[in-house]
Write a protein that holds these residues in place. Sequence first.
Motif, PDB file in Angstrom:
ATOM      1  N   SER A  79       0.818  -1.217   0.000  1.00 58.43           N
ATOM      2  CA  SER A  79       0.000   0.000   0.000  1.00 58.43           C
ATOM      3  C   SER A  79       0.854   1.271   0.000  1.00 58.43           C
ATOM      4  CB  SER A  79      -0.951   0.002   1.200  1.00 58.43           C
ATOM      5  OG  SER A  79      -0.225  -0.035   2.422  1.00 58.43           O
ATOM      6  N   GLU A  80       2.073   1.189   0.523  1.00 59.07           N
ATOM      7  CA  GLU A  80       2.953   2.356   0.560  1.00 59.07           C
ATOM      8  C   GLU A  80       4.040   2.300  -0.513  1.00 59.07           C
ATOM      9  OE1 GLU A  80       4.037   3.910   4.535  1.00 59.07           O
ATOM     10  OE2 GLU A  80       3.072   2.098   5.316  1.00 59.07           O
ATOM     11  N   PRO A 126       6.012   3.286  -3.502  1.00 59.16           N
ATOM     12  CA  PRO A 126       6.087   4.535  -4.272  1.00 59.16           C
ATOM     13  C   PRO A 126       5.853   4.287  -5.764  1.00 59.16           C
ATOM     14  CG  PRO A 126       8.000   4.264  -2.839  1.00 59.16           C
ATOM     15  CD  PRO A 126       7.294   2.950  -2.865  1.00 59.16           C
ATOM     16  N   TYR A 178      12.293   6.302  -1.778  1.00 61.38           N
ATOM     17  CA  TYR A 178      11.732   6.271  -0.431  1.00 61.38           C
ATOM     18  C   TYR A 178      12.421   7.353   0.394  1.00 61.38           C
ATOM     19  CZ  TYR A 178      10.093   1.532  -1.670  1.00 61.38           C
ATOM     20  OH  TYR A 178       9.496   0.449  -2.268  1.00 61.38           O
ATOM     21  N   THR A 195      12.239   8.881   6.741  1.00 64.75           N
ATOM     22  CA  THR A 195      11.120   9.196   7.616  1.00 64.75           C
ATOM     23  C   THR A 195      11.518   9.215   9.087  1.00 64.75           C
ATOM     24  OG1 THR A 195      10.489   6.849   7.689  1.00 64.75           O
ATOM     25  CG2 THR A 195       9.431   8.238   6.017  1.00 64.75           C
ATOM     26  N   HIS A 202      10.863  -3.699  -1.517  1.00 63.00           N
ATOM     27  CA  HIS A 202      10.015  -2.729  -0.816  1.00 63.00           C
ATOM     28  C   HIS A 202      10.213  -2.763   0.695  1.00 63.00           C
ATOM     29  CE1 HIS A 202       6.609  -0.227   0.160  1.00 63.00           C
ATOM     30  NE2 HIS A 202       5.992  -1.213   0.786  1.00 63.00           N
ATOM     31  N   MET A 210      11.786   0.305   2.864  1.00 59.56           N
ATOM     32  CA  MET A 210      11.030   0.934   3.941  1.00 59.56           C
ATOM     33  C   MET A 210      11.838   0.935   5.239  1.00 59.56           C
ATOM     34  SD  MET A 210       7.813   1.871   3.053  1.00 59.56           S
ATOM     35  CE  MET A 210       6.686   1.535   4.419  1.00 59.56           C
TER      36      MET A 210
END
Length: 344
Positions: free
Chosen positions: A47-48, A50, A68, A71, A106, A110
Amino acid sequence: MKSFVIPLIVSLGVSVLLLGLAITFGGPKPVAALDSISEPFKNLDYSELPEVSFFNARDGQALAYRFYPPTFSSAVKAQVKTEAQIESRGSVVLVHGSSASSQSMHQLAMAFASAGFSAYSLDIRGHGESGKSGDITYLGQLEHDLEDFVSEVKLQGSKSLVGFSSGGGFALRFAGSDRQVLFDNYLLLSPFISQDSPTSRNNGSGGWVSVGVPRLVAISILDAMGLKLFNHLPVIRFALRETSKVKLTHSYSYLLATNFRPKADYNANIAAIKQPLSVLVGDRDELFNPKAFTGLFETTNAKVNIIQGVNHVGMILSPNALDKAVTQLAALVETDSAKRLESK
């Protein structure tokens, strides 16, 4: 004179016939799907994920990657010491394994982003949204592509290259080349070294690949003679199911198979590395022999760590392996930063 010429003509004719048969009928055979490689990706949360971005390679081909941004999880914020560290810990470029694409990295991307790194996951040419599936134009093109990516994207801070499986082998190839200074650090995750390396198992990397040895040998002979007509034919196939929701590359041409791996003399490739490098491998890796990695790198400054309870794909999916990868790379970056400060 005739007694010499006729046998020569016959010998040449037989050689041409054998090469032709090897190229025509000696390709890779179908191989049963190896579910331990593909099944773990089916239920992941994307879902996240990019959107794909593109950069232009020197031949004008648009090549894909996913970005990414950093964060910083609350746990990492509590560990860092300065405002500069909070802003960015540097840039990490991720190279996926054989048959895969940027999407497969992914979870790892992340994890790096949450630790404050700017993470870039590539679709290596011949995979995903980058160029013709399973093929490249010439040997050495993948190195040119990576060089072009670094030049165009303008990576910030300490620059690290992280490769998994075949992508780890390619990262090793790059780390031992004249371009190795484009990255400050290298991290190899369960890297493919060579079918002749003690790290490889005897059954086609644990049943993951089918190699068309007759075709591969025939094309390599012709290529050495300057005859490159057949370099785009497939020489390896992967143990994938034909139906998949994810865009996968089912086979590699001679060119891609030769370029997306370490150099043929892998020992010389390893010996040529001058940049900081670490290797991580799971103790349950079903494709490679984990314990053999330590001996392979023992004459270098590379650090080899074996992670307990992790198989091949687990290196980019299991929380324990993700944490180890982030921790190991952070250590490389911090050591490199400390050395830079000392030299000023």
